[in-house]
Scaffold this active site. Structure first.
Site, PDB file in Angstrom:
ATOM      1  CD  GLU A 184      -2.504   0.957   2.830  1.00 59.83           C
ATOM      2  OE1 GLU A 184      -3.567   0.315   2.873  1.00 59.83           O
ATOM      3  OE2 GLU A 184      -1.990   1.486   3.832  1.00 59.83           O
ATOM      4  CD  GLU A 232     -12.682   8.817  10.925  1.00 57.36           C
ATOM      5  OE1 GLU A 232     -12.920   9.323  12.021  1.00 57.36           O
ATOM      6  OE2 GLU A 232     -11.993   7.782  10.794  1.00 57.36           O
ATOM      7  CG  HIS A 276      -4.318   5.149  15.844  1.00 55.93           C
ATOM      8  ND1 HIS A 276      -4.012   5.654  14.604  1.00 55.93           N
ATOM      9  CD2 HIS A 276      -3.374   4.226  16.121  1.00 55.93           C
ATOM     10  CE1 HIS A 276      -2.930   5.056  14.155  1.00 55.93           C
ATOM     11  NE2 HIS A 276      -2.511   4.187  15.067  1.00 55.93           N
ATOM     12  CG  ASN A 305     -16.339   7.188  12.294  1.00 55.36           C
ATOM     13  OD1 ASN A 305     -16.015   6.057  12.651  1.00 55.36           O
ATOM     14  ND2 ASN A 305     -15.464   8.143  12.126  1.00 55.36           N
ATOM     15  NE  ARG A 326     -19.091   6.249  16.136  1.00 50.53           N
ATOM     16  CZ  ARG A 326     -18.063   7.077  16.176  1.00 50.53           C
ATOM     17  NH1 ARG A 326     -18.263   8.368  16.374  1.00 50.53           N
ATOM     18  NH2 ARG A 326     -16.831   6.657  15.998  1.00 50.53           N
TER      19      ARG A 326
END
Lengths: 499, 141
Positions: free
Chosen positions: A200, A275, A235, A293, A295
């Site tokens: 990656e 994000e 994080h 996310n 929510r």
């Protein structure tokens, strides 16, 4: 609109949701564990129902008990807050089965975005940029090298069936690749029984920039623009702000379009956050999808302050089938907002969570200051849950004035009884890279020693000694004076300083 | 509890401490007026001042590590610390406020200063040593 809503959470977010319910004339029903029987969110609600003993598995995560409580109280909908059951697709489905409205996205959208592989596939298909990477079918060194060249150096090599950072290797130059492949393959075989590797593109010093989106069931979806959350410790977000210092109108437009496309691709409704990692290396700024996310976020007040709206009100309206209260062309950012999370944790001992009584808790106030708190003076922070005490959100006309306001508020936020991260946040706000807006997700971890040192007491401090001694001698004048000793190691021992 | 003010002397400096109510105290000195919040039991108060938290242990006379005569002044670290430098030797005459030992704790330098003028009677630490609070490092007569 609903007549009664059950709030399936605790602390500041439960209180925040209850406040909007009251403004809309909706009755609120709180739930609580035995540890929270006297908690602030219980006092804030119109009614409260006990769910179970303190451990989250027996209380705030116990979906059948929560659904029973909603039925028993006659609530028509459940607001999950963040954390706990908020991103649990099975809970969202169980609400639907019980004919209760889950205030959030459909269960299908939660599960699609909850799977990293499925989310990445869905995003690529919708034209949302993802970090370039591949798992070559041919796992020979030559094929992995060719894949790395296609992805572009520097690369991150990781086990394709892995997790938790095990076996990950950074490769900055082509000539180091072979050794890294061999080592990663050995680690992958050892840890997961499968040596298949994934390469990656390595994004060095990325920013974390996310887009708040909102969608309804009438095919409307809008972007409420960005929040930058690059200031993270392991994080965990520490300070969030909007607008992002790295943003340009063109980038905002492109990221907003990608985020709305992401929401449409997974069949999203209600509030959500997409994000992204922002890569500023090599002269041009690129963004890559990180995760969604599904929510309301902890940092949602930053968006509320900059756009001048109430996201929970919109959540309730969309869930009640009334559609979004705003069109895209009505949404404008104005000024700057910054949030910091006030935690019961001790920076001097590795940010160890603290629990205990709040002998003294005084919030800062003034123009452009908002404090969303889950506790009051005299309350006890229980050991069982996340140690977030409150969120301090400041807004002002510019980033510089907002930072100055935040610094002032932190200097005027006395919390005593337990150790908090207030002194650490103050050190962070004063860091030159933070003032300059030079943020990346590794900043706090790189500067941690300096920041922790600056959050300790300044000694000797005769002013403080004078006040403490006088207060101690005038027994009973200090809050908490009747309480048992905290038993914590004193940072400073007052020893013969008084002549 | 009226707004009675108290005069207090810390490290040779005079302060006027006045209760502002509900755990807040104003401390006035030559340098100006400061606000300090104090809470907790009388034996171990905690304080908040200018964005930082302070924790104290108030020692009773019996707990004070006095060494023999009342005119001997033992100096010790305010928190667990490493001795960085010892600036004096036995027999040195020192002035009030003179730095005797430099400690390091939490990446900060902490100077240990003479509370009164006197003579160094004994040195009980060496550079590099980890010292605990309350343990005498230098004896002054």
């Amino acid at each position: 609109m609903f007549r009664r809503v059950l709030v399936a959470n605790r602390g500041e977010i439960a209180i925040r949701v209850i406040r909007t319910c009251r403004e809309l004339g909706i009755e609120s029903v709180a739930i609580f564990s035995d540890a929270d029987a006297g908690a602030a969110h219980v006092a804030a609600a119109d009614r409260a129902i006990r769910i179970g003993p303190p451990p989250p598995n027996e209380s705030y995560l116990k979906s059948d008990a929560i659904i029973d409580a909603a039925r028993q109280s006659g609530a028509e909908a459940i607001h999950p807050g963040y954390g706990f059951l908020s991103e649990n697709a099975a809970f969202a489905a169980a609400c639907a089965d019980a004919r209760l409205v889950f205030i959030g996205p459909p269960a299908g959208a939660i599960s699609r975005m909850g799977s990293k592989i499925e989310a990445r596939r869905l995003m690529s298909g919708a034209g949302v940029p993802v970090v370039p990477g591949e798992t070559p079918k041919d796992q020979s060194t030559a094929a992995l090298l060719a894949a790395s060249e296609r992805v572009g150096f520097p690369v991150l090599v990781k086990p394709s069936s892995g997790g938790g950072g095990i076996g990950m290797r950074e490769v900055h130059k082509r000539e180091d690749a072979e050794a890294a492949f061999d080592a990663a393959r050995r680690d992958a075989e050892g840890a997961f029984g499968n040596g298949t590797l994934y390469v990656e593109r390595l994004v060095t010093r990325p920013r974390h920039v996310e887009i708040q989106i909102f969608a309804d069931d009438r095919d409307q979806a809008v972007s409420l623009f960005e929040r930058e959350c690059s200031l993270q410790r392991r994080h965990q977000k520490v300070i969030e702000e909007s607008p992002s210092p790295a943003m340009t109108p063109e980038l905002r437009q492109a990221m907003s379009e990608a985020a709305v496309a992401a929401a449409r691709a997974c069949g999203y409704t209600n509030a959500g956050t997409v994000e992204f990692l922002l890569d500023e290396s090599g002269g041009e700024t690129r963004f890559y999808f990180l995760e969604m996310n599904t929510r309301l976020q902890v940092e949602h007040p930053v968006t509320e302050q900059v756009l001048g709206l109430d996201l929970v009100r919109a959540q309730l309206m969309v869930a009640a089938g009334q559609g979004l209260p705003w069109r895209q062309d009505q949404l404008r950012q104005r000024g700057h907002a910054i949030e910091c999370r006030i935690y019961a944790e001790d920076p001097a001992s590795g940010f160890l969570p603290q629990s205990g009584p709040l002998w003294l808790y005084r919030e800062p106030a003034g123009p452009g200051v908002r404090v969303d708190s889950g506790f009051r003076e005299g309350d006890t922070i229980p050991v069982h849950y996340d140690p977030l005490i409150s969120k301090l959100i400041v807004s002002a006309e510019s980033r510089a004035t907002a930072l100055r306001r935040l610094e002032r508020c932190l200097r005027e936020f006395p919390i005593l009884g337990i150790r908090t991260n207030v002194p650490f946040l103050l050190a962070l706000v004063r860091h030159p890279d933070v003032s300059a807006g030079r943020l990346d997700t590794g900043l706090i971890d790189r500067e941690i020693d300096r920041l922790v040192a600056e959050s300790g007491p300044v000694l000797p401090m005769p002013v403080v000694v004078g006040a403490a001694v006088t207060a101690a001698e005038t027994a009973g004048t200090a809050p908490g004076g009747a309480l048992p000793e905290p038993g914590a190691d004193p940072w400073a021992t007052l020893n013969g300083w008084r002549n | 509890m009226g707004a009675r003010s108290q005069q207090i002397d810390v490290d040779g400096k005079a302060f006027t401490v006045q209760p502002a109510g509900h755990g807040c105290w104003t401390v006035t000195s030559d340098a100006g007026i400061e606000r300090v919040w104090v809470a907790g039991p009388p034996g171990s108060p905690t304080a908040f001042y200018d964005g930082r938290i302070y924790e104290f242990k108030i020692l009773t006379n019996a707990e004070r590590p006095s060494r023999g005569q009342g005119d001997s002044h033992a100096l010790s670290a305010p928190m667990p610390a490493t001795v960085r430098t010892v600036l004096v030797k036995v027999g040195d005459e020192v002035a009030e406020g003179e730095t005797l030992v430099v400690l390091e704790a939490m990446k900060m330098e902490l100077p240990l200063r003479a509370p009164k003028a006197g003579r160094v009677a004994e040195i009980r630490c060496t550079p590099g040593e980890l010292v605990q609070p309350g343990v005498p490092l230098v004896d002054l007569i």
